[in-house]
Motif scaffolding. Structure first.
Motif, mmCIF file in Angstrom:
data_model
loop_
_atom_site.group_PDB
_atom_site.id
_atom_site.type_symbol
_atom_site.label_atom_id
_atom_site.label_comp_id
_atom_site.label_asym_id
_atom_site.label_seq_id
_atom_site.Cartn_x
_atom_site.Cartn_y
_atom_site.Cartn_z
ATOM 1 N N GLY A 75 28.282 69.435 -16.298
ATOM 2 C CA GLY A 75 28.922 68.255 -15.706
ATOM 3 C C GLY A 75 30.393 68.473 -15.397
ATOM 4 N N ALA A 76 30.984 67.457 -14.789
ATOM 5 C CA ALA A 76 32.418 67.522 -14.510
ATOM 6 C C ALA A 76 33.186 67.638 -15.826
ATOM 7 C CB ALA A 76 32.854 66.281 -13.733
ATOM 8 N N SER A 77 32.627 67.060 -16.875
ATOM 9 C CA SER A 77 33.293 67.111 -18.191
ATOM 10 C C SER A 77 33.481 68.553 -18.655
ATOM 11 C CB SER A 77 32.469 66.349 -19.228
ATOM 12 O OG SER A 77 32.286 65.024 -18.801
ATOM 13 N N TRP A 102 39.409 59.333 -16.615
ATOM 14 C CA TRP A 102 38.922 60.716 -16.725
ATOM 15 C C TRP A 102 40.082 61.648 -16.996
ATOM 16 C CZ3 TRP A 102 34.134 60.641 -17.725
ATOM 17 C CH2 TRP A 102 33.303 59.669 -17.156
ATOM 18 N N THR A 153 36.220 56.619 -10.003
ATOM 19 C CA THR A 153 34.931 55.922 -10.055
ATOM 20 C C THR A 153 35.010 54.604 -10.827
ATOM 21 O OG1 THR A 153 34.239 58.203 -10.518
ATOM 22 C CG2 THR A 153 32.500 56.565 -10.290
ATOM 23 N N ASP A 172 39.119 67.111 -9.484
ATOM 24 C CA ASP A 172 37.849 66.519 -9.891
ATOM 25 C C ASP A 172 37.440 65.576 -8.759
ATOM 26 O OD1 ASP A 172 35.779 65.029 -10.890
ATOM 27 O OD2 ASP A 172 36.891 64.195 -12.579
ATOM 28 N N GLN A 195 25.803 64.105 -9.186
ATOM 29 C CA GLN A 195 24.977 62.888 -9.275
ATOM 30 C C GLN A 195 25.489 61.654 -8.528
ATOM 31 O OE1 GLN A 195 26.488 64.473 -11.768
ATOM 32 N NE2 GLN A 195 27.376 63.117 -13.295
ATOM 33 N N LYS A 196 26.528 61.825 -7.704
ATOM 34 C CA LYS A 196 26.985 60.685 -6.902
ATOM 35 C C LYS A 196 26.697 60.927 -5.424
ATOM 36 C CE LYS A 196 30.214 60.367 -10.553
ATOM 37 N NZ LYS A 196 29.712 59.240 -11.316
#
Ligand code: PMP
Length: 359
Positions: A75-77, A102, A153, A172, A195-196
């Motif tokens: 993930g972005a994380s 974030w 987001t 990001d 996922q967006k």
């Protein structure tokens, strides 16, 4: 089959044509008698998909040979950590532009590796705006300037364009990647959870410039976290199904007309919604005019109880996933690339009806 008007912030609505294409060939991919998720990631079928997805992404973004495309996991994380692990070490500094929650997560990880300068923080203003260029204050020689994120987001803000910075931007772009053209010349690295705007969860797209990678730290980096490990080869099993879906979404983006098409399509959808907010004070936008996002439109109704009624009645009208992020509440309509214009029109009609009945 009835599909809802889906305003989910992510995982989010995907193009129906892509879902149907995958459905049609799911159990018997290209007459091979097996699904793509049952085949080797080193076989010809998946190799073709991975190669196509890479070249389509480069075509869409206009990336030249200096750019590498990676399909990673975590993930972005994970990128909050991986970016810093590759480019920071004791004595090195990176600047972070703090435009959302974030940011604190990205900054926390970066501090494990080196010095972090915060070029701007919108925290005290509840992240209700994007900074102006003259408000950014940079360190002397940062390795990179991190935008966290380009589109927020949760709070519904978005950079209108890339800021000028004294070092390559690392961004990001999870919630606005491929929603509009990108000025790649300003970037060293861009990452986005799929996922967006791109596909299902499970894959993170990383675009990295080779010349930026030359600034990589010399101290050891665990193999799987070293970007170089993933360049030009598959180091380990990629998220096959996610990349397969992303590849079809990229094909759909190209068919539609690429980033210029989506920029105007998304701007049009957003303006229909913002016009409704601006027309009356029953609904209140939470973001300053020049900082409004074309991806996540956040709003409030003066009475919190009415917000719950709004969400309940909207769902009864087939308008779903409109609840604001759990950390801020309110209402949020996420209107990424694959959100059809009809969904936005249906939402605006519902908003008008609701205002007439309860205003
Ligand atoms: N950055 C942004 C801008 C996001 O919107 C999200 C997820 N909503 C994340 C990072 C975290 O992404 P992930 O769950 O893929 O780690």
């Amino acid at each position: 089959m009835k599909r809802v008007h889906n305003f989910s912030a992510g995982p989010a609505v995907l193009p129906l044509s892509v879902l149907e294409k995958a459905q049609g060939e799911f159990s018997n991919y290209r007459s091979k008698g097996a699904s793509i998720i049952e085949m080797s990631h080193r076989g010809p079928e998946y190799t073709e998909i991975h190669t196509l997805a890479t070249s389509r992404l480069k075509e869409i973004t206009g990336a030249d040979d200096d750019w590498e495309v990676l399909f990673l996991q975590g993930g972005a994380s994970m990128q909050f950590l991986q970016v810093a692990h590759n480019f920071l070490s004791e004595g090195r500094t990176a600047d972070y532009i703090d435009t959302g929650s974030w940011s604190s997560k990205a900054i926390k990880e970066a501090k494990l590796f080196g010095k972090v300068g915060v070029a701007f923080s919108g925290k005290e203003e509840q992240y209700s705006r994007i900074p102006k260029q003259q408000e950014l204050s940079f360190s002397d020689a940062p390795e990179y300037v991190h935008i966290t994120p380009s589109n927020n987001t949760i709070f519904g803000t978005q950079f209108a364009s890339e800021p000028d910075a004294p070092a390559p931007l690392v961004c990001d772009a999870s919630s606005d990647f491929l929603s509009r053209p990108i000025d790649l010349a300003k970037y060293g690295l861009i990452y986005a959870g799929a996922q967006k705007n791109l596909g299902p969860a499970g894959v993170t797209v990383v675009m990295i410039r080779k010349s930026f990678l030359e600034k990589q730290r010399i101290e050891p980096i665990p193999t799987i976290l070293n970007y170089r490990t993933h360049i030009g080869k598959l180091f380990h099993t990629p998220p096959v199904f996610s990349v397969y879906m992303v590849n079809y979404v990229l094909e759909w983006i190209l068919e539609k007309g690429g980033l210029d098409y989506f920029q105007s399509f998304n701007a049009e959808k957003a303006s229909v919604l913002y016009d409704e907010l601006d027309r009356n004070d029953f609904y209140q936008g939470t973001v300053e005019q020049g900082s409004r996002s074309a991806m996540n439109v956040t709003l409030r109704i003066h009475d919190e109880q009415l917000e719950s009624v709004f969400l309940k009645e909207a769902a009864e009208h087939g308008l779903v996933a409109l609840k604001g992020h759990r950390s801020v509440g309110g209402i949020r309509a996420s209107i990424y690339n694959a959100c059809p214009r009809e969904s936005v029109d249906a939402l605006v009609s519902f908003m008008q009806e609701f205002r007439r009945a309860r205003g």
